[in-house]
Scaffold this motif. Sequence first.
Motif, PDB file in Angstrom:
ATOM      1  N   GLN A   1       0.912  -0.765   0.399  1.00  0.00           N
ATOM      2  CA  GLN A   1       0.163  -0.292   0.141  1.00  0.00           C
ATOM      3  C   GLN A   1       0.807   1.073  -0.035  1.00  0.00           C
ATOM      4  O   GLN A   1       0.161   2.614  -0.096  1.00  0.00           O
ATOM      5  N   GLY A   2       1.837   1.168   0.097  1.00  0.00           N
ATOM      6  CA  GLY A   2       3.099   1.967  -0.005  1.00  0.00           C
ATOM      7  C   GLY A   2       2.978   3.250   0.676  1.00  0.00           C
ATOM      8  O   GLY A   2       3.051   3.957   0.718  1.00  0.00           O
ATOM      9  N   ILE A   3       2.689   2.320   1.922  1.00  0.00           N
ATOM     10  CA  ILE A   3       2.763   3.223   3.582  1.00  0.00           C
ATOM     11  C   ILE A   3       4.057   4.059   3.621  1.00  0.00           C
ATOM     12  O   ILE A   3       4.250   5.228   3.938  1.00  0.00           O
ATOM     13  N   ARG A   4       4.785   3.331   3.697  1.00  0.00           N
ATOM     14  CA  ARG A   4       6.616   3.493   3.819  1.00  0.00           C
ATOM     15  C   ARG A   4       7.030   4.112   2.694  1.00  0.00           C
ATOM     16  O   ARG A   4       6.865   3.069   0.963  1.00  0.00           O
ATOM     17  N   PRO A   5       8.099   5.171   2.212  1.00  0.00           N
ATOM     18  CA  PRO A   5       8.763   5.576   0.801  1.00  0.00           C
ATOM     19  C   PRO A   5       9.945   4.737   0.614  1.00  0.00           C
ATOM     20  O   PRO A   5      10.803   4.554   1.946  1.00  0.00           O
ATOM     21  N   CYS A   6       9.465   4.763  -0.497  1.00  0.00           N
ATOM     22  CA  CYS A   6      11.554   4.185  -0.841  1.00  0.00           C
ATOM     23  C   CYS A   6      11.676   4.650  -2.771  1.00  0.00           C
ATOM     24  O   CYS A   6      10.861   4.838  -3.668  1.00  0.00           O
ATOM     25  N   TYR A   7      12.434   5.030  -2.874  1.00  0.00           N
ATOM     26  CA  TYR A   7      12.938   5.840  -4.215  1.00  0.00           C
ATOM     27  C   TYR A   7      14.385   5.181  -4.374  1.00  0.00           C
ATOM     28  O   TYR A   7      15.470   4.598  -4.168  1.00  0.00           O
ATOM     29  N   TYR A   8      14.807   5.223  -6.104  1.00  0.00           N
ATOM     30  CA  TYR A   8      16.142   4.456  -6.457  1.00  0.00           C
ATOM     31  C   TYR A   8      17.003   5.359  -7.854  1.00  0.00           C
ATOM     32  O   TYR A   8      15.445   5.766  -8.215  1.00  0.00           O
ATOM     33  N   PHE A   9      17.981   5.331  -7.109  1.00  0.00           N
ATOM     34  CA  PHE A   9      18.134   6.067  -8.611  1.00  0.00           C
ATOM     35  C   PHE A   9      19.911   4.398  -9.394  1.00  0.00           C
ATOM     36  O   PHE A   9      20.183   3.797  -8.640  1.00  0.00           O
ATOM     37  N   GLN A  10      19.591   4.865 -10.813  1.00  0.00           N
ATOM     38  CA  GLN A  10      19.856   4.005 -11.725  1.00  0.00           C
ATOM     39  C   GLN A  10      20.791   4.526 -12.767  1.00  0.00           C
ATOM     40  O   GLN A  10      20.495   4.845 -13.776  1.00  0.00           O
ATOM     41  N   ASN A  11      21.662   3.750 -12.529  1.00  0.00           N
ATOM     42  CA  ASN A  11      22.775   4.287 -13.933  1.00  0.00           C
ATOM     43  C   ASN A  11      23.900   3.192 -14.566  1.00  0.00           C
ATOM     44  O   ASN A  11      23.934   2.448 -13.629  1.00  0.00           O
ATOM     45  N   ASP A  12      24.839   3.343 -14.955  1.00  0.00           N
ATOM     46  CA  ASP A  12      25.150   2.206 -15.099  1.00  0.00           C
ATOM     47  C   ASP A  12      26.839   1.950 -14.480  1.00  0.00           C
ATOM     48  O   ASP A  12      27.492   1.520 -15.088  1.00  0.00           O
ATOM     49  N   GLU A  13      27.034   2.753 -13.596  1.00  0.00           N
ATOM     50  CA  GLU A  13      27.942   2.997 -12.324  1.00  0.00           C
ATOM     51  C   GLU A  13      27.549   2.474 -11.242  1.00  0.00           C
ATOM     52  O   GLU A  13      27.915   1.482 -10.500  1.00  0.00           O
ATOM     53  N   VAL A  14      26.065   2.962 -11.042  1.00  0.00           N
ATOM     54  CA  VAL A  14      25.205   2.138  -9.791  1.00  0.00           C
ATOM     55  C   VAL A  14      23.580   2.252 -10.032  1.00  0.00           C
ATOM     56  O   VAL A  14      23.223   2.517 -10.093  1.00  0.00           O
ATOM     57  N   ILE A  15      23.098   1.479  -8.585  1.00  0.00           N
ATOM     58  CA  ILE A  15      21.811   1.369  -8.473  1.00  0.00           C
ATOM     59  C   ILE A  15      21.845   1.629  -6.811  1.00  0.00           C
ATOM     60  O   ILE A  15      22.184   1.446  -5.645  1.00  0.00           O
TER      61      ILE A  15
ATOM     62  N   VAL B   1      14.574  13.024  -2.444  1.00  0.00           N
ATOM     63  CA  VAL B   1      15.746  14.400  -3.118  1.00  0.00           C
ATOM     64  C   VAL B   1      17.507  13.992  -2.181  1.00  0.00           C
ATOM     65  O   VAL B   1      17.980  14.097  -2.826  1.00  0.00           O
ATOM     66  N   ALA B   2      17.259  12.715  -1.337  1.00  0.00           N
ATOM     67  CA  ALA B   2      18.772  12.734  -1.326  1.00  0.00           C
ATOM     68  C   ALA B   2      20.060  12.118  -2.452  1.00  0.00           C
ATOM     69  O   ALA B   2      20.489  12.799  -2.915  1.00  0.00           O
ATOM     70  N   LEU B   3      18.978  11.199  -3.248  1.00  0.00           N
ATOM     71  CA  LEU B   3      19.039  10.468  -4.005  1.00  0.00           C
ATOM     72  C   LEU B   3      19.577  11.576  -5.093  1.00  0.00           C
ATOM     73  O   LEU B   3      20.923  11.468  -5.981  1.00  0.00           O
ATOM     74  N   MET B   4      18.877  12.783  -5.356  1.00  0.00           N
ATOM     75  CA  MET B   4      18.823  13.353  -6.307  1.00  0.00           C
ATOM     76  C   MET B   4      20.383  13.881  -6.239  1.00  0.00           C
ATOM     77  O   MET B   4      20.843  14.822  -7.079  1.00  0.00           O
ATOM     78  N   THR B   5      20.625  15.455  -4.916  1.00  0.00           N
ATOM     79  CA  THR B   5      21.743  15.797  -4.157  1.00  0.00           C
ATOM     80  C   THR B   5      22.959  14.766  -4.449  1.00  0.00           C
ATOM     81  O   THR B   5      23.699  15.923  -5.079  1.00  0.00           O
ATOM     82  N   ILE B   6      23.000  13.736  -3.934  1.00  0.00           N
ATOM     83  CA  ILE B   6      24.135  12.652  -3.642  1.00  0.00           C
ATOM     84  C   ILE B   6      24.510  12.493  -5.041  1.00  0.00           C
ATOM     85  O   ILE B   6      25.570  12.417  -5.932  1.00  0.00           O
ATOM     86  N   PHE B   7      23.631  12.193  -6.057  1.00  0.00           N
ATOM     87  CA  PHE B   7      23.830  11.290  -7.365  1.00  0.00           C
ATOM     88  C   PHE B   7      23.898  12.921  -8.141  1.00  0.00           C
ATOM     89  O   PHE B   7      24.015  12.370  -9.559  1.00  0.00           O
ATOM     90  N   ASN B   8      23.626  13.752  -7.975  1.00  0.00           N
ATOM     91  CA  ASN B   8      23.321  15.094  -8.926  1.00  0.00           C
ATOM     92  C   ASN B   8      22.559  14.907  -9.629  1.00  0.00           C
ATOM     93  O   ASN B   8      22.428  15.611 -10.889  1.00  0.00           O
ATOM     94  N   GLN B   9      21.539  14.546  -9.976  1.00  0.00           N
ATOM     95  CA  GLN B   9      20.419  14.262 -10.869  1.00  0.00           C
ATOM     96  C   GLN B   9      19.410  14.737 -10.775  1.00  0.00           C
ATOM     97  O   GLN B   9      18.315  15.436  -9.865  1.00  0.00           O
ATOM     98  N   PRO B  10      18.746  15.326 -11.738  1.00  0.00           N
ATOM     99  CA  PRO B  10      16.691  15.719 -12.114  1.00  0.00           C
ATOM    100  C   PRO B  10      16.262  14.661 -11.141  1.00  0.00           C
ATOM    101  O   PRO B  10      15.759  13.198 -11.370  1.00  0.00           O
ATOM    102  N   ILE B  11      15.238  15.472 -10.641  1.00  0.00           N
ATOM    103  CA  ILE B  11      13.691  14.587 -10.713  1.00  0.00           C
ATOM    104  C   ILE B  11      13.652  13.640 -11.317  1.00  0.00           C
ATOM    105  O   ILE B  11      13.056  12.534  -9.862  1.00  0.00           O
ATOM    106  N   GLU B  12      13.635  13.597 -12.383  1.00  0.00           N
ATOM    107  CA  GLU B  12      12.718  12.440 -13.436  1.00  0.00           C
ATOM    108  C   GLU B  12      14.130  11.555 -13.751  1.00  0.00           C
ATOM    109  O   GLU B  12      13.701  10.335 -14.201  1.00  0.00           O
TER     110      GLU B  12
END
Length: 637
Positions: free
Chosen positions: A255-269, A276-287
Amino acid sequence: MSDFLKHECGIALIRLRKPISYYQEKYGTPLYGFNQLFLLMEKQHNRGQDGAGMGCVKLDVDPGKPYMARERTTKPNSLSRIFKRQLKAYQKMVDKGTIHPEFPQTVKDNFQFGGEILLGHLRYATSGLYNQENCHPYVRESNWPTKNLMLAGNFTITNEKDLNEGLINRGQHPIFGTDTQAVLEQIGFHLDEAHDAIYHRMRDQNVEGTKIPGIISKELDPVRILKSAADGWDGGYAIAGLIGNGDTFVMRDPQGIRPCYYFQNDEVIAFASERVALMTIFNQPIENVCELEPGTATVVKSDGHIYCERFTEQRELKPCSFERIYFSRGNDPDIYRERKALGGALLDQVVKAVDNNFAGSVFSFVPNTAEVAYHGLLESVRRHRRKEVKAAILKANDEGKLDEQMLDELIMNNWPRGEKIAHKDIKLRTFISQESGRAQLVSHVYDITYGVVQKDDCLVCIDDSIVRGTTLKESILKILSRTNPRKIVVASTAPQIRYPDCYGIDMSELGKFIAFKATVELIKEDGSADLLQEVYQDCVEQSDRPADQMVNHVKRLYDRYTDDQISKKIAELVYPKNIPWKGELEIVFLTVEKMREAIPVHNGDWYFTGNYPTPGGKAVLNQAYINYYENRDGRSY
């Protein structure tokens, strides 16, 4: 938030997709993953300060050499403490010549967190004991890599008792204490089953023993394991797991009660509790940062193959509204916009409270998390005033009465004023939180700006939520009253908190909620105290029923009164005693309907409505009322 409230934990996971030598060459350090994990945890430090832990799994390690590591602490400054300790150990090995950073293999061979998979956890203790042994990650050990399991999560399982009974019925001997241990053993049991099934099949086919671990590692399917393990879980969760062979999984409640996000490229997932933590640390746009779909698990196999599958059936989504109101970092673009909308949604109630007299009102906020909502309210109030001015100008123009003096009076004489009135002393707040029973110090947690509010002014102070009302009464209102306004209006961007939580936020004691206290006072004043006993008896009567057969009897108490009646009684209860100020106090709560308009996606509003997303919520509420009536302290789950 005026009341100090412990809440959800934070998770961080980094899985490197290249050899460590790649990061040495590109980023100039073989500790790229280690450093990124620290930053990802630091950017989520708001989510947990009771303890911190991290774990690591190394890929393709020869037999006889360690491949899993864990570090945990509940000591002060836990996050910086565990990383500094490891960096100190790393530097010692560099100084001794055991590690040569320019040769990454020496880092992997000798530094216990020099691996490809790193897991981090920030803890707020909502259940279990408060010590290092109950700090994540949890580990289940074995000589078989594919039976080793490391687990960390942001979750509360409401039916922990049922899970442990299931383990006992299998013949196991679980150690009671936390739902984390129960979840670890549940997943571990099915991991063992899957491992053993493959092993026995290979052994029966006379496969050479040294080849069997590789075959097990290849065939092991974590999603299939999670389907069996999570069947029957009741609660909200985002859980990350590392298996000793290098398989990694992250799962989220259906039911998505607790949040979870991810970022993936050819170097890391990488995974985290906050986008926003992932956006900041990996310097990524929101999309480029995605939300893990509820009810699914993303798996990264030891060979790097990534897939995402559903481990349970799809259910109605009920993500936590408090994430948007208060808990998550406000620099996330959507959260920032929503918090402004929550403040703006208070417009009609605030305009009524100040009698549309903006010239005689000062608008401010309770620091620090209500500041964004304050800007939203002030923006809405000024837009409201512009509409009034525009209408008056058009009318005066039509009547031929428009002149410079009139324009000055229309525009300047009733313009909303915004000021920073309250200031929080963070160091004092921390000191008091460590010194229970120091109530006489609480009133000094906040300080004020003097000389701004006049005696004929109405001071409007916006807060993001009011839970217990303790800090409001003992500190904030005493401080604000020193400005000596004719009236104080405290406006909450959250509705009245009427029901306990059991999915990760530490507020399950019903009798401590100021909205509940106010309702009980109204019932007693009405001469209807027998209703409190009737509800208690109904709760006791159904306490042995399955959770899905329980009824929310507490709702009957609230249904007797309007929101305004309860708010008025709350104002009476939190009005500070023994102070010189004798002005008027009004407490305004955003309505549930307005809140839903401001944050339409995160519609998990059980705190305000009692509409729990899982059956376990009603069981917790039922126990919470029994505890209240029997005058028992402690969590109700």
